[in-house]
Design a protein around this motif. Structure first.
Motif, mmCIF file in Angstrom:
data_model
loop_
_atom_site.group_PDB
_atom_site.id
_atom_site.type_symbol
_atom_site.label_atom_id
_atom_site.label_comp_id
_atom_site.label_asym_id
_atom_site.label_seq_id
_atom_site.Cartn_x
_atom_site.Cartn_y
_atom_site.Cartn_z
ATOM 1 N N PHE A 57 5.478 51.852 48.070
ATOM 2 C CA PHE A 57 4.471 51.281 48.948
ATOM 3 C C PHE A 57 4.106 49.894 48.438
ATOM 4 O O PHE A 57 4.127 49.632 47.233
ATOM 5 C CB PHE A 57 3.236 52.175 48.986
ATOM 6 C CG PHE A 57 3.499 53.458 49.726
ATOM 7 C CD1 PHE A 57 3.320 53.521 51.090
ATOM 8 C CD2 PHE A 57 3.945 54.575 49.047
ATOM 9 C CE1 PHE A 57 3.581 54.688 51.778
ATOM 10 C CE2 PHE A 57 4.211 55.749 49.736
ATOM 11 C CZ PHE A 57 4.039 55.809 51.101
ATOM 12 N N CYS A 58 3.787 49.023 49.359
ATOM 13 C CA CYS A 58 3.442 47.666 48.940
ATOM 14 C C CYS A 58 1.938 47.504 48.853
ATOM 15 O O CYS A 58 1.181 48.442 49.041
ATOM 16 C CB CYS A 58 4.096 46.640 49.857
ATOM 17 S SG CYS A 58 3.478 46.636 51.522
ATOM 18 N N HIS A 59 1.504 46.274 48.599
ATOM 19 C CA HIS A 59 0.098 45.996 48.300
ATOM 20 C C HIS A 59 -0.852 46.368 49.433
ATOM 21 O O HIS A 59 -1.997 46.709 49.196
ATOM 22 C CB HIS A 59 -0.072 44.506 47.969
ATOM 23 C CG HIS A 59 0.922 44.023 46.959
ATOM 24 N ND1 HIS A 59 1.073 44.602 45.720
ATOM 25 C CD2 HIS A 59 1.835 43.035 47.016
ATOM 26 C CE1 HIS A 59 2.036 43.976 45.055
ATOM 27 N NE2 HIS A 59 2.511 43.018 45.823
ATOM 28 N N CYS A 60 -0.381 46.289 50.674
ATOM 29 C CA CYS A 60 -1.267 46.554 51.818
ATOM 30 C C CYS A 60 -1.231 48.018 52.246
ATOM 31 O O CYS A 60 -1.855 48.386 53.234
ATOM 32 C CB CYS A 60 -0.908 45.637 52.983
ATOM 33 S SG CYS A 60 0.683 45.991 53.750
ATOM 34 N N GLY A 61 -0.505 48.843 51.533
ATOM 35 C CA GLY A 61 -0.475 50.266 51.841
ATOM 36 C C GLY A 61 0.688 50.694 52.710
ATOM 37 O O GLY A 61 0.849 51.882 52.972
ATOM 38 N N GLY A 91 10.580 44.107 51.123
ATOM 39 C CA GLY A 91 9.599 43.221 51.717
ATOM 40 C C GLY A 91 8.588 44.019 52.510
ATOM 41 O O GLY A 91 8.862 45.130 52.964
ATOM 42 N N CYS A 92 7.410 43.429 52.680
ATOM 43 C CA CYS A 92 6.352 44.075 53.445
ATOM 44 C C CYS A 92 6.677 43.986 54.941
ATOM 45 O O CYS A 92 7.060 42.924 55.422
ATOM 46 C CB CYS A 92 5.019 43.388 53.162
ATOM 47 S SG CYS A 92 3.673 44.075 54.131
ATOM 48 N N PRO A 93 6.517 45.104 55.696
ATOM 49 C CA PRO A 93 6.748 45.029 57.141
ATOM 50 C C PRO A 93 5.729 44.120 57.829
ATOM 51 O O PRO A 93 5.951 43.696 58.952
ATOM 52 C CB PRO A 93 6.617 46.480 57.611
ATOM 53 C CG PRO A 93 5.909 47.187 56.523
ATOM 54 C CD PRO A 93 6.168 46.439 55.252
ATOM 55 N N LYS A 116 -2.582 40.124 54.923
ATOM 56 C CA LYS A 116 -1.974 39.190 53.986
ATOM 57 C C LYS A 116 -1.291 39.989 52.873
ATOM 58 O O LYS A 116 -1.946 40.518 51.986
ATOM 59 C CB LYS A 116 -3.038 38.262 53.368
ATOM 60 C CG LYS A 116 -3.763 37.419 54.391
ATOM 61 C CD LYS A 116 -2.922 36.233 54.770
ATOM 62 C CE LYS A 116 -3.725 35.333 55.722
ATOM 63 N NZ LYS A 116 -2.937 34.325 56.368
ATOM 64 N N CYS A 117 -0.017 40.114 52.984
ATOM 65 C CA CYS A 117 0.723 40.844 51.967
ATOM 66 C C CYS A 117 2.051 40.115 51.781
ATOM 67 O O CYS A 117 2.735 39.840 52.753
ATOM 68 C CB CYS A 117 0.980 42.286 52.396
ATOM 69 S SG CYS A 117 1.871 43.240 51.163
ATOM 70 N N ASN A 118 2.354 39.777 50.593
ATOM 71 C CA ASN A 118 3.564 38.996 50.350
ATOM 72 C C ASN A 118 4.494 39.696 49.369
ATOM 73 O O ASN A 118 5.104 39.057 48.521
ATOM 74 C CB ASN A 118 3.218 37.588 49.860
ATOM 75 C CG ASN A 118 2.370 37.634 48.606
ATOM 76 O OD1 ASN A 118 1.997 38.709 48.145
ATOM 77 N ND2 ASN A 118 2.053 36.479 48.065
HETATM 78 ZN ZN LIG Z 1 2.428 44.981 52.577
#
Ligand SMILES: [Zn+2]
Length: 97
Positions: free
Chosen positions: A9-13, A33-35, A43-45
Motif C-alpha cells: 500500500f502506498c502513502h495515501c492508503g 506507483g500510486c494510482p 497528493k501522493c507521489n
Molecule cells: Zn498513493
C-alpha cells in the motif's frame, strides 16, 4: 524492490500499482506507483523501482526497436491515409465527374 512486496500500500492508503516505464532512459523497466498520481484530490507521489536498472547495451537496443516500431506505425498510418484519400477522390470523380 523484492517481488515479495508486490501488493504493498502506498502513502495515501491505495494499493500501489505495478506500472511499466517507457522512457528512453528506462524502457520496459517496472515500478510501483500510486494510482492517484497526478490527481489533485490526493497528493501522493509514491515511486519505487521494481526491476533492477537496465544495462546500457540492452537499453540502447530496446530504445532502437521502439523507435523503429514507431516509425513503422507512422508509415502505415500515412499509407492508410493515402488510400483513404484515393478512394474519396475516386468516389468524387465517379459521382461528379
Ligand atoms: Zn498513493
Amino acid at each position: 524492490m523484492e517481488a515479495g512486496r508486490v501488493g504493498q500500500f502506498c502513502h495515501c492508503g491505495c494499493r500501489a500499482e505495478l506500472k511499466t516505464s517507457w522512457t528512453s532512459t528506462n524502457p520496459g523497466r517496472r515500478f510501483f506507483g500510486c494510482p492517484n498520481f497526478g490527481r489533485n484530490t490526493k497528493k501522493c507521489n509514491l515511486f519505487e523501482w521494481f526491476d533492477a536498472e537496465i544495462a546500457d547495451r540492452p537499453r540502447i537496443v530496446i530504445v532502437g526497436l521502439l523507435k523503429k516500431r514507431s516509425e513503422m506505425e507512422n508509415a502505415r498510418k500515412h499509407e492508410r491515409m493515402f488510400w483513404v484519400i484515393c478512394v474519396i477522390v475516386l468516389l468524387y470523380l465517379v459521382i461528379f465527374g
